[in-house]
Design a protein around this motif. Structure first.
Motif, mmCIF file in Angstrom:
data_model
loop_
_atom_site.group_PDB
_atom_site.id
_atom_site.type_symbol
_atom_site.label_atom_id
_atom_site.label_comp_id
_atom_site.label_asym_id
_atom_site.label_seq_id
_atom_site.Cartn_x
_atom_site.Cartn_y
_atom_site.Cartn_z
ATOM 1 N N GLN B 18 0.845 -1.197 0.000
ATOM 2 C CA GLN B 18 0.000 0.000 0.000
ATOM 3 C C GLN B 18 0.879 1.245 0.000
ATOM 4 O O GLN B 18 0.570 2.215 0.667
ATOM 5 C CB GLN B 18 -0.883 0.006 1.254
ATOM 6 C CG GLN B 18 -1.932 -1.058 1.300
ATOM 7 C CD GLN B 18 -3.094 -0.703 0.417
ATOM 8 O OE1 GLN B 18 -3.430 0.449 0.249
ATOM 9 N NE2 GLN B 18 -3.702 -1.708 -0.188
ATOM 10 N N PRO B 20 2.465 4.618 -0.019
ATOM 11 C CA PRO B 20 1.786 5.896 -0.232
ATOM 12 C C PRO B 20 2.218 6.594 -1.517
ATOM 13 O O PRO B 20 1.425 7.299 -2.126
ATOM 14 C CB PRO B 20 2.169 6.729 0.997
ATOM 15 C CG PRO B 20 3.363 6.066 1.550
ATOM 16 C CD PRO B 20 3.226 4.616 1.226
ATOM 17 N N GLN B 24 -0.818 5.469 -3.914
ATOM 18 C CA GLN B 24 -1.828 6.472 -3.605
ATOM 19 C C GLN B 24 -1.497 7.853 -4.153
ATOM 20 O O GLN B 24 -2.244 8.794 -3.914
ATOM 21 C CB GLN B 24 -2.015 6.559 -2.091
ATOM 22 C CG GLN B 24 -2.317 5.221 -1.473
ATOM 23 C CD GLN B 24 -2.303 5.259 0.033
ATOM 24 O OE1 GLN B 24 -2.301 6.320 0.629
ATOM 25 N NE2 GLN B 24 -2.276 4.110 0.656
#
Lengths: 204, 221
Positions: B18, B20, B24
């Motif tokens: 995940q 960042p 994201q």
């Protein structure tokens, strides 16, 4: 006058915010999928930058710079460490103010901006405009021109990236590269192009 | 036992799966700007991780007392105060690196990563998990920064942490520095390639194509 024009060109092209200084990349990449959104973002950025940089200049010189309180008998007071909080406050307030004005008098433009306006509060390019203004100790006129130039540079870059990404949307890319990956490569290529402006400025 | 695995996944998930930066798109600005050398990249990573962890802890402690309408301003003020402290420390003890980082330390305030984590996670969780999550995200960010910083310094100058690693051609060695690595475009290319690598390893992260080309009509014979 020519000096200010030179500063404008430098801020817009040589020191282009997203492509040379890597500022405001989050919104630069996130909102460059559609050209209409990209143009809206560019206009909003230009507006906010050309308001906040001169405003922050006045606040910095009038209240925060070393010796700004000399008239009140406090010549040694140096509040410049507070500038970060002051700048963020000014930016948040002017974004809010701009939104209210647009909502009241130009509802069509306000609707076109949608969610971008509030997002600009946490845009690093806008804060960086004010920080650069302090670091390079611009005058009031220079900081206004610098803010305007940086905004225009951002708008040009984001509109171009959006146009190229739309153009590439049918391209058959490797699965892992589509979306964010190719956007980075495109930004890199555009950055190469903008690096040539730096060469031109150096050659003068 | 379950609680411990929870903490462990909260900490390790943001490292690669995940991440960042690569997944994201948070906090890229500084990730690219400060990675010309390993030393600046490392300083930036440490500063950001410290600010992020402390900010998440503070926001989480007062999360029940922040009114919903002004929460963004409260969070920004907390982050800005922490950044000012870090900036002053750097100026006092690491003056040279502080000059190299220029305005980018101040820009941690508006780093989307910090506000993203406090807004998305710390606001709804107890202080300990919030800080663990923030620390994990800080580490994920640091990993990308150190990787790109190392590559750029190694190939741009043949150095690591300012020490000559690859012998330069000028000094009788074999390595000719790639000066492009020190310029802006290479950072974009490297991060693009990194995103490609991560997404090839975890195919679940690939973005669905926005347009599917129309099926080509078979030519009628």
């Amino acid at each position: 006058m020519t000096e200010l024009w030179g500063l404008f060109l430098m801020a817009a092209f040589v020191d282009n915010m997203p492509l040379t200084l890597f500022l405001g990349l989050c919104t630069f990449l996130a909102l460059s999928k559609r050209p209409e959104a990209a143009v809206g973002l560019g206009v909003a950025m230009t507006g906010v930058l050309s308001v906040t940089v001169p405003l922050n200049h006045l606040i910095y010189v009038g209240l925060l710079a070393p010796g700004a309180w000399a008239w009140a008998g406090l010549p040694d007071l140096d509040l410049s460490y507070l500038s970060l909080i002051a700048f963020i406050g000014v930016i948040a307030a002017s974004v809010q103010f701009l939104e209210m004005i647009l909502d009241r008098f130009f509802p069509a433009i306000h609707a076109a901006f949608g969610v971008f306006l509030p997002l600009l509060t946490v845009q690093c390019a806008i804060l960086a405009g004010s920080l650069f203004m302090v670091e390079r100790s611009y005058t009031l006129a220079q900081s206004a021109v610098f803010g305007l130039g940086s905004g225009v540079g951002f708008a040009v870059a984001v509109a171009m990236l959006a146009a190229i990404r739309t153009r590439l949307s049918y391209a058959d890319l490797p699965a892992g590269l589509s979306g964010l990956g190719i956007a980075f490569v495109l930004a890199g290529l555009m950055s190469l192009g903008f690096a040539s402006f730096a060469q031109m400025a150096a050659a003068q | 036992m379950a609680a411990r695995t929870d903490v462990w996944t909260t900490l390790t998930d943001p490292l690669i799966r995940q991440n960042p930066v690569t997944l994201q798109i948070l906090g890229i600005c500084s990730a690219l700007a400060v990675t010309t050398t390993l030393a600046t990249a490392l300083t930036m990573s440490i500063s950001l991780t410290v600010v992020l962890t402390l900010a998440a802890g503070l926001v989480s402690v007062i999360r029940r007392h922040i009114p919903e309408t002004i929460r963004l301003i409260v969070q920004i003020v907390i982050v800005a105060s922490l950044v000012i402290v870090i900036d002053q420390i750097l100026q006092a003890y690491f003056a040279e690196i502080s000059r190299a980082l220029s305005v980018y330390v101040g820009l941690i305030t508006t780093n989307c990563l910090v506000l993203g984590r406090t807004e998305a996670y710390a606001r709804h969780h107890a202080p300990l998990p919030a800080m663990v999550d923030a620390f994990g995200n800080g580490l994920g960010y640091s990993l990308v920064l150190i990787l790109i910083g190392g590559l750029r310094e190694l190939f741009g100058k043949g150095e690591l942490f300012g020490h000559q690693v690859l012998p330069l051609a000028d000094a009788g060695g074999w390595f000719t520095p790639l000066s492009l690595m020190l310029l802006a475009p290479s950072a974009f290319f490297l991060l693009g390639l990194l995103v490609w690598t991560v997404r090839s390893l975890y195919p679940g992260q690939t973005e669905a194509p926005e347009h599917t080309p129309p099926l080509r009509a078979e030519p009628a014979e």
